[in-house]
Design a protein around this motif. Structure first.
Motif, mmCIF file in Angstrom:
data_model
loop_
_atom_site.group_PDB
_atom_site.id
_atom_site.type_symbol
_atom_site.label_atom_id
_atom_site.label_comp_id
_atom_site.label_asym_id
_atom_site.label_seq_id
_atom_site.Cartn_x
_atom_site.Cartn_y
_atom_site.Cartn_z
ATOM 1 N N ALA A 1 26.054 -19.979 27.385
ATOM 2 C CA ALA A 1 25.157 -20.856 27.109
ATOM 3 C C ALA A 1 25.625 -22.352 26.825
ATOM 4 N N ILE A 2 24.795 -23.198 27.335
ATOM 5 C CA ILE A 2 25.196 -24.632 26.882
ATOM 6 C C ILE A 2 24.389 -24.940 25.508
ATOM 7 N N LEU A 3 23.534 -24.367 25.006
ATOM 8 C CA LEU A 3 22.796 -24.641 23.655
ATOM 9 C C LEU A 3 22.787 -22.973 23.379
ATOM 10 N N LYS A 4 23.131 -23.104 22.021
ATOM 11 C CA LYS A 4 23.107 -21.813 21.178
ATOM 12 C C LYS A 4 22.879 -21.870 19.922
ATOM 13 N N THR A 5 21.908 -21.001 19.424
ATOM 14 C CA THR A 5 22.026 -21.073 17.845
ATOM 15 C C THR A 5 21.968 -19.647 17.596
ATOM 16 N N ASP A 6 22.518 -19.143 16.596
ATOM 17 C CA ASP A 6 22.753 -17.788 16.094
ATOM 18 C C ASP A 6 22.452 -17.574 14.818
ATOM 19 N N GLY B 1 16.394 -17.697 10.608
ATOM 20 C CA GLY B 1 17.140 -16.845 11.536
ATOM 21 C C GLY B 1 16.739 -17.098 12.911
ATOM 22 N N LEU B 2 16.973 -18.264 13.381
ATOM 23 C CA LEU B 2 16.558 -18.562 14.766
ATOM 24 C C LEU B 2 17.674 -18.385 15.807
ATOM 25 N N ASN B 3 17.158 -17.607 16.728
ATOM 26 C CA ASN B 3 18.281 -17.472 17.925
ATOM 27 C C ASN B 3 17.700 -18.260 19.285
ATOM 28 N N LEU B 4 18.464 -19.013 19.648
ATOM 29 C CA LEU B 4 17.866 -19.733 20.938
ATOM 30 C C LEU B 4 19.105 -19.772 21.930
ATOM 31 N N GLU B 5 18.962 -19.761 23.314
ATOM 32 C CA GLU B 5 19.926 -19.672 24.015
ATOM 33 C C GLU B 5 19.493 -20.370 25.294
ATOM 34 N N VAL B 6 20.295 -21.721 25.861
ATOM 35 C CA VAL B 6 19.668 -22.268 26.839
ATOM 36 C C VAL B 6 20.933 -22.412 27.665
ATOM 37 N N GLN B 7 20.563 -21.964 29.195
ATOM 38 C CA GLN B 7 21.518 -21.722 30.011
ATOM 39 C C GLN B 7 21.773 -23.371 30.921
ATOM 40 N N ALA B 8 22.978 -23.513 31.540
ATOM 41 C CA ALA B 8 23.124 -24.445 32.246
ATOM 42 C C ALA B 8 22.128 -24.779 33.366
ATOM 43 N N THR C 1 24.786 -20.278 12.920
ATOM 44 C CA THR C 1 25.494 -21.291 13.367
ATOM 45 C C THR C 1 24.921 -21.994 14.625
ATOM 46 N N ALA C 2 25.300 -23.146 15.016
ATOM 47 C CA ALA C 2 24.781 -23.720 16.202
ATOM 48 C C ALA C 2 25.779 -24.271 16.943
ATOM 49 N N HIS C 3 26.048 -24.077 18.286
ATOM 50 C CA HIS C 3 26.748 -24.439 19.319
ATOM 51 C C HIS C 3 26.189 -25.124 20.462
ATOM 52 N N LEU C 4 26.968 -26.580 20.690
ATOM 53 C CA LEU C 4 26.647 -27.017 22.199
ATOM 54 C C LEU C 4 27.907 -26.928 23.058
ATOM 55 N N PHE C 5 27.621 -26.554 24.193
ATOM 56 C CA PHE C 5 28.805 -26.523 25.184
ATOM 57 C C PHE C 5 30.129 -25.699 24.426
ATOM 58 N N GLY C 6 29.434 -24.504 23.764
ATOM 59 C CA GLY C 6 30.396 -23.638 22.939
ATOM 60 C C GLY C 6 31.254 -24.261 21.832
ATOM 61 N N ILE C 7 30.919 -25.641 21.506
ATOM 62 C CA ILE C 7 31.628 -26.153 20.492
ATOM 63 C C ILE C 7 30.697 -26.240 19.083
ATOM 64 N N GLU D 1 10.203 -19.358 12.989
ATOM 65 C CA GLU D 1 10.704 -18.001 13.674
ATOM 66 C C GLU D 1 10.223 -18.189 14.993
ATOM 67 N N LEU D 2 11.220 -17.474 15.721
ATOM 68 C CA LEU D 2 11.028 -17.369 17.209
ATOM 69 C C LEU D 2 10.016 -16.452 17.504
ATOM 70 N N LYS D 3 8.647 -16.838 18.226
ATOM 71 C CA LYS D 3 7.594 -15.954 18.439
ATOM 72 C C LYS D 3 7.796 -15.311 19.779
ATOM 73 N N ALA D 4 8.109 -16.167 20.582
ATOM 74 C CA ALA D 4 8.079 -15.723 22.283
ATOM 75 C C ALA D 4 9.378 -16.650 22.810
ATOM 76 N N SER D 5 9.635 -15.900 23.766
ATOM 77 C CA SER D 5 10.555 -16.799 24.831
ATOM 78 C C SER D 5 10.826 -16.296 26.039
#
Ligand SMILES: Nc1ncnc2c1ncn2[C@@H]1O[C@H](COP(=O)(O)OP(=O)(O)OP(=O)(O)O)[C@@H](O)[C@H]1O
Ligand SMILES: [Mg+2]
Lengths: 248, 260
Positions: A3-8, A29-36, A67-73, A217-221
């Motif tokens: 994932a390019i953008l990720k929150t855990d 506790g938001l989990n997001l994951e955005v792919q390239a 945590t939150a990561h961009l480009f894995g950083i 809170e994440l309700k749908a994705s």
């Protein structure tokens, strides 16, 4: 694919200044994951925590936990922001500079060469149609013009990931269409775009995937087609139902 | 490095665009006029007095400019929220701080050059004496001293909330250091015990800005300080500025900027 953008389990609490001991929990506790290569829409009613999420992604507000990561950083490291472009929700630029000077300043921050920044500034001013006013101070611009300066500065480093907080707010219909066009073009160039919006029609047309949050809170994705069930008429209906608003 | 210069340049542009430089022009005019009045006197004592006054004026105005501009920098960025667009770029908070320091320091350097140039021209044309070396030393020393003051004001601006109160507090502090600081050790001797130790500690902790003051040498035409003394003073100044910047950075790094 990573994932390019990720929150855990991202959690953000704001301690209240006036009322000691009370805290506002903006994200739970938001989990997001955005792919390239994706265009990702980030939806939610006012106060849902969209801007807070973006602020956390940029390292402005520290996560209470998670945590939150961009480009894995990890976003706490400034280098995570080397390849991103960010458009703030409201326009916050140096009002004493002209559009051209502002872009040049940011180009210097990215360490671009003189020739390279000249080239990009020309291209961007043309793209956002600010060429006629390029030598006027930003304080003399209208809101929509300032929003377009914002878009131009977000693109100055030719970013691989764009984080846009309500990119079309304050723009006229033509301006909105232009922004949609820009987002599409960026996608064609293989860039990733993450943006928050209240314009559901717009989101429906440009996004590959969307997330809907409510009260932190994440309700749908998922893909728009998956969120909009046959029983919904459109994304708006699906959105209202997701956030628990009784639909007639 | 590029980032630092870009930030410094931004600070200079802002000062220039904000028309703050007009204040500078007015002050220069005052200095020039005052210095020019030596032409009306033939008495050596009065001429010295006027020159002393001019240099004092330069001393105070550059101090004021340093404190006010430095104290405003970071709070203004936060207030206008431009800090967020900036920090969204790959810029560390340390770089922002250093860039601001550099910008302010360069700005007062320019102001100093201008003040002294006018002072030298006006008094020189009357006395036909051009002690260039002495001026350069005086400018350099004063510039180093202002570096300490700017670093101190930046530190203050991070810890106090409002920029206006920061300027005032910093200026009172600086004035105290300049006026009371040098005599604190003698004052300490006359105090009862707990106070005496405190006064001594303060005396050894504060930067001694008065050591950078060579106005008397310019006025009386005394021999310039030795170069190694100047080098020593520069190291001393750099050390203090460095410590203040370090403290400012430690505070700024952890500061919650509270967007939204
Ligand atoms: N700096 C802050 N201090 C305290 N509470 C905050 C702060 N910023 C945001 N909040 C709270 O966090 C919650 C989420 O706010 P946020 O700005 O993220 O919403 P949003 O989804 O961007 O809304 P909008 O659509 O109106 O822009 C809100 O309840 C808000 O009151
Ligand atoms: Mg918002």
């Amino acid at each position: 694919m990573s994932a390019i953008l990720k929150t855990d389990q991202l959690r953000v609490e704001f301690a209240s200044r006036e009322f000691r001991g009370t805290t506002t929990t903006a994200l739970v506790g938001l989990n997001l994951e955005v792919q390239a290569g994706e265009v990702y829409g980030f939806l939610g009613p006012n106060g849902a925590g969209k801007t807070t999420t973006i602020n956390a992604l940029l390292g402005f507000v520290p996560p209470t936990s998670g945590t939150a990561h961009l480009f894995g950083i990890d976003v706490r490291q400034p280098i995570a922001r080397q390849r991103i472009g960010y458009l703030p929700e409201l326009t916050y630029y140096y009002k004493f500079l002209t559009a051209e000077e502002l872009l040049r300043f940011y180009a210097r921050i990215f360490g671009l060469s003189r020739a390279e920044s000249d080239r990009r500034i020309e291209k961007l001013l043309k793209l956002v149609e600010l060429e006629p006013v390029r030598n006027r101070p930003i304080k003399s611009y209208s809101k929509g013009m300032q929003q377009r300066v914002g878009l131009a500065q977000a693109l100055i480093n030719d970013p691989d990931l764009l984080i846009l907080d309500e990119p079309t707010s304050g723009l006229d219909p033509l301006g909105r269409m232009k922004v949609r066009e820009i987002i599409r073009r960026l996608k064609d160039e293989g860039k990733t775009v993450f943006f928050s919006s209240h314009e559901l029609g717009e989101v429906e047309t440009v996004c590959d995937r969307v997330a809907i949050i409510h009260r932190g809170e994440l309700k749908a994705s998922g893909r728009v087609a998956d969120i909009v069930q046959p029983r919904h008429q459109n994304l708006e209906h699906a959105f209202l139902e997701t956030i628990g608003y009784p639909i007639p | 490095m590029k980032t630092l210069f870009a930030l410094a340049r931004l600070t200079l542009t802002e000062l220039y665009r904000r028309k703050d430089f007009y204040v500078l022009f007015i002050l220069t005019a005052v200095v020039t006029l005052a210095a020019g009045s030596v032409n009306f006197f033939n008495d050596e004592k009065i001429i010295r007095y006027v020159k002393d006054l001019c240099l004092l004026l330069i001393w105070i105005s550059t101090l004021l400019i340093s404190v006010v501009t430095a104290a405003r920098q970071i709070p203004a960025e936060c207030e206008a929220r431009t800090i967020f667009s900036l920090l969204a770029k790959p810029v560390t908070r340390g770089q922002v701080l250093l860039g601001k320091f550099l910008g302010c320091w360069l700005a007062v350097g320019l102001a100093l050059l201008m003040f002294y140039a006018f002072f030298a021209i006006v008094t020189g044309s009357h006395e036909h004496r051009w002690p260039l070396g002495g001026y350069l030393q005086a400018i350099w020393l004063q510039w180093v001293m202002l570096g300490i003051v700017i670093a101190m004001s930046l530190l203050g601006s991070i810890h106090f909330a409002a920029p206006s109160s920061t300027s005032t507090i910093c200026f009172v502090l600086v004035a105290g250091i300049v006026v009371v600081g040098p005599h604190l050790n003698t004052i300490a001797l006359q105090q009862p015990q707990p106070l005496q130790t405190i006064a001594y500690t303060v005396y050894f902790l504060i930067p001694h800005l008065e050591w950078f003051d060579v106005r008397d040498r310019l006025v009386y035409g005394w021999a310039s300080p030795a170069w190694q003394d100047i080098a020593l003073a520069s190291v001393y100044g750099a050390a203090y500025a460095g410590v203040f910047l370090l403290l400012a950075w430690l505070g700024f790094r952890r500061k919650s900027l509270n967007p939204g």
